[in-house]
Design a protein around this motif. Structure first.
Motif, PDB file in Angstrom:
ATOM      1  N   LYS A  94       0.856  -1.183   0.000  1.00 14.23           N
ATOM      2  CA  LYS A  94       0.000   0.000   0.000  1.00 14.23           C
ATOM      3  C   LYS A  94       0.888   1.228   0.000  1.00 14.23           C
ATOM      4  CE  LYS A  94      -3.793  -2.324   2.170  1.00 14.23           C
ATOM      5  NZ  LYS A  94      -4.991  -2.219   2.948  1.00 14.23           N
ATOM      6  N   ALA A  95       0.505   2.187  -0.828  1.00  4.04           N
ATOM      7  CA  ALA A  95       1.271   3.423  -0.944  1.00  4.04           C
ATOM      8  C   ALA A  95       0.294   4.585  -1.032  1.00  4.04           C
ATOM      9  CB  ALA A  95       2.161   3.384  -2.179  1.00  4.04           C
ATOM     10  N   THR A  96       0.813   5.783  -0.845  1.00  4.61           N
ATOM     11  CA  THR A  96       0.004   6.982  -1.028  1.00  4.61           C
ATOM     12  C   THR A  96       0.798   7.969  -1.876  1.00  4.61           C
ATOM     13  OG1 THR A  96      -1.311   8.670   0.095  1.00  4.61           O
ATOM     14  CG2 THR A  96       0.751   8.042   1.143  1.00  4.61           C
ATOM     15  N   ARG A  97       0.084   8.713  -2.711  1.00  7.03           N
ATOM     16  CA  ARG A  97       0.705   9.701  -3.605  1.00  7.03           C
ATOM     17  C   ARG A  97       0.253  11.094  -3.214  1.00  7.03           C
ATOM     18  NH1 ARG A  97      -1.367   6.572  -8.897  1.00  7.03           N
ATOM     19  NH2 ARG A  97      -3.036   6.077  -7.464  1.00  7.03           N
ATOM     20  N   SER A  98       1.177  12.039  -3.269  1.00  8.00           N
ATOM     21  CA  SER A  98       0.858  13.420  -2.896  1.00  8.00           C
ATOM     22  C   SER A  98       0.290  14.226  -4.052  1.00  8.00           C
ATOM     23  CB  SER A  98       2.110  14.117  -2.349  1.00  8.00           C
ATOM     24  OG  SER A  98       3.084  14.225  -3.373  1.00  8.00           O
ATOM     25  N   ALA A  99       0.366  13.687  -5.265  1.00  5.52           N
ATOM     26  CA  ALA A  99      -0.157  14.398  -6.437  1.00  5.52           C
ATOM     27  C   ALA A  99      -0.663  13.376  -7.443  1.00  5.52           C
ATOM     28  CB  ALA A  99       0.934  15.263  -7.065  1.00  5.52           C
ATOM     29  N   ASN A 100      -1.453  13.830  -8.380  1.00  7.32           N
ATOM     30  CA  ASN A 100      -1.997  12.950  -9.415  1.00  7.32           C
ATOM     31  C   ASN A 100      -0.875  12.528 -10.349  1.00  7.32           C
ATOM     32  OD1 ASN A 100      -3.818  11.551 -10.991  1.00  7.32           O
ATOM     33  ND2 ASN A 100      -4.448  13.360 -12.145  1.00  7.32           N
ATOM     34  N   THR A 101      -0.501  11.270 -10.293  1.00  6.51           N
ATOM     35  CA  THR A 101       0.593  10.782 -11.126  1.00  6.51           C
ATOM     36  C   THR A 101       0.485   9.292 -11.359  1.00  6.51           C
ATOM     37  OG1 THR A 101       2.988  10.791 -11.408  1.00  6.51           O
ATOM     38  CG2 THR A 101       2.191  10.301  -9.223  1.00  6.51           C
ATOM     39  N   ILE A 102       1.114   8.845 -12.432  1.00  9.38           N
ATOM     40  CA  ILE A 102       1.362   7.428 -12.695  1.00  9.38           C
ATOM     41  C   ILE A 102       2.679   7.119 -12.000  1.00  9.38           C
ATOM     42  CG2 ILE A 102       2.036   5.786 -14.494  1.00  9.38           C
ATOM     43  CD1 ILE A 102       0.297   7.440 -16.433  1.00  9.38           C
ATOM     44  N   PHE A 103       2.831   5.904 -11.474  1.00  9.20           N
ATOM     45  CA  PHE A 103       4.149   5.521 -10.988  1.00  9.20           C
ATOM     46  C   PHE A 103       4.475   4.089 -11.351  1.00  9.20           C
ATOM     47  CE2 PHE A 103       1.625   4.464  -7.188  1.00  9.20           C
ATOM     48  CZ  PHE A 103       2.187   3.273  -6.741  1.00  9.20           C
ATOM     49  N   THR A 104       5.756   3.818 -11.477  1.00 13.36           N
ATOM     50  CA  THR A 104       6.237   2.468 -11.705  1.00 13.36           C
ATOM     51  C   THR A 104       6.805   1.942 -10.401  1.00 13.36           C
ATOM     52  OG1 THR A 104       8.383   3.296 -12.451  1.00 13.36           O
ATOM     53  CG2 THR A 104       6.740   2.833 -14.153  1.00 13.36           C
ATOM     54  N   TRP A 105       6.814   0.624 -10.258  1.00 16.41           N
ATOM     55  CA  TRP A 105       7.319   0.010  -9.040  1.00 16.41           C
ATOM     56  C   TRP A 105       8.145  -1.224  -9.382  1.00 16.41           C
ATOM     57  CZ3 TRP A 105       5.923  -5.031  -7.985  1.00 16.41           C
ATOM     58  CH2 TRP A 105       4.822  -5.535  -8.671  1.00 16.41           C
ATOM     59  N   GLU A 106       9.086  -1.519  -8.495  1.00 16.64           N
ATOM     60  CA  GLU A 106       9.885  -2.729  -8.568  1.00 16.64           C
ATOM     61  C   GLU A 106      10.031  -3.285  -7.162  1.00 16.64           C
ATOM     62  OE1 GLU A 106      13.624  -2.553 -10.604  1.00 16.64           O
ATOM     63  OE2 GLU A 106      12.825  -1.204 -12.137  1.00 16.64           O
ATOM     64  N   ALA A 107       9.845  -4.598  -7.028  1.00 20.06           N
ATOM     65  CA  ALA A 107      10.013  -5.279  -5.748  1.00 20.06           C
ATOM     66  C   ALA A 107      11.008  -6.412  -5.953  1.00 20.06           C
ATOM     67  CB  ALA A 107       8.683  -5.837  -5.256  1.00 20.06           C
ATOM     68  N   ARG A 108      11.867  -6.614  -4.945  1.00 19.82           N
ATOM     69  CA  ARG A 108      12.888  -7.665  -4.999  1.00 19.82           C
ATOM     70  C   ARG A 108      12.971  -8.359  -3.645  1.00 19.82           C
ATOM     71  NH1 ARG A 108      15.960  -3.450  -8.117  1.00 19.82           N
ATOM     72  NH2 ARG A 108      15.798  -4.203 -10.240  1.00 19.82           N
ATOM     73  N   GLY A 109      12.938  -9.673  -3.672  1.00 23.72           N
ATOM     74  CA  GLY A 109      13.046 -10.454  -2.449  1.00 23.72           C
ATOM     75  C   GLY A 109      12.752 -11.910  -2.733  1.00 23.72           C
ATOM     76  N   TYR A 110      12.660 -12.698  -1.662  1.00 28.21           N
ATOM     77  CA  TYR A 110      12.402 -14.123  -1.828  1.00 28.21           C
ATOM     78  C   TYR A 110      10.915 -14.395  -1.914  1.00 28.21           C
ATOM     79  CZ  TYR A 110      17.262 -15.217  -1.372  1.00 28.21           C
ATOM     80  OH  TYR A 110      18.613 -15.303  -1.608  1.00 28.21           O
ATOM     81  N   GLY A 111      10.554 -15.281  -2.846  1.00 31.99           N
ATOM     82  CA  GLY A 111       9.164 -15.631  -3.077  1.00 31.99           C
ATOM     83  C   GLY A 111       8.620 -16.603  -2.049  1.00 31.99           C
ATOM     84  N   ALA A 112       7.313 -16.727  -2.073  1.00 33.03           N
ATOM     85  CA  ALA A 112       6.611 -17.622  -1.157  1.00 33.03           C
ATOM     86  C   ALA A 112       6.918 -19.072  -1.470  1.00 33.03           C
ATOM     87  CB  ALA A 112       5.117 -17.374  -1.238  1.00 33.03           C
TER      88      ALA A 112
END
Length: 112
Positions: A94-112
């Motif tokens: 969950k994230a929150t944005r301070s302005a109207n924007t598109i964003f990209t994300w990347e996550a790295r870690g060990y899988g389930a």
């Protein structure tokens, strides 16, 4: 080794991981979402979130072991847009944005 800051192709990732005997065992891209799973269970994944403001829940492409993965979000429209993390969970964040924007994300870690 580096390929100039570009998201790695599967071939590049396999070459890069030869020293650790890790190889990409599964990878996929559908639209703006993608993931890469390695032989040791490590997962790299990412995507794009539509324009909006306020709180957003982003579902991960592949579930993680728990919420202790690294996460990077980058606003596409404005460098003044702040993206804050509210929580990281095994299947989403969950994230929150301070302005109207598109964003990209990347996550790295060990899988389930």
């Amino acid at each position: 080794s580096s390929n100039g800051g570009i998201i790695a192709t599967t071939a590049w990732a396999n070459t890069f991981c030869k020293e650790t005997n890790k190889i990409v065992v599964e990878a996929n891209q559908t639209g703006d979402s993608w993931y890469r799973k390695y032989s040791d269970g490590w997962i790299e994944q990412g995507g794009r979130v539509s324009a909006g403001t306020g709180e957003v829940t982003v579902n991960l492409v592949k579930p993680m072991k728990d919420g202790s993965y690294s996460l990077l979000c980058t606003a596409n429209f404005s460098s003044a847009t702040a993206i804050s993390y509210i929580g990281r969970y095994s299947t989403n964040f969950k994230a929150t944005r301070s302005a109207n924007t598109i964003f990209t994300w990347e996550a790295r870690g060990y899988g389930a």
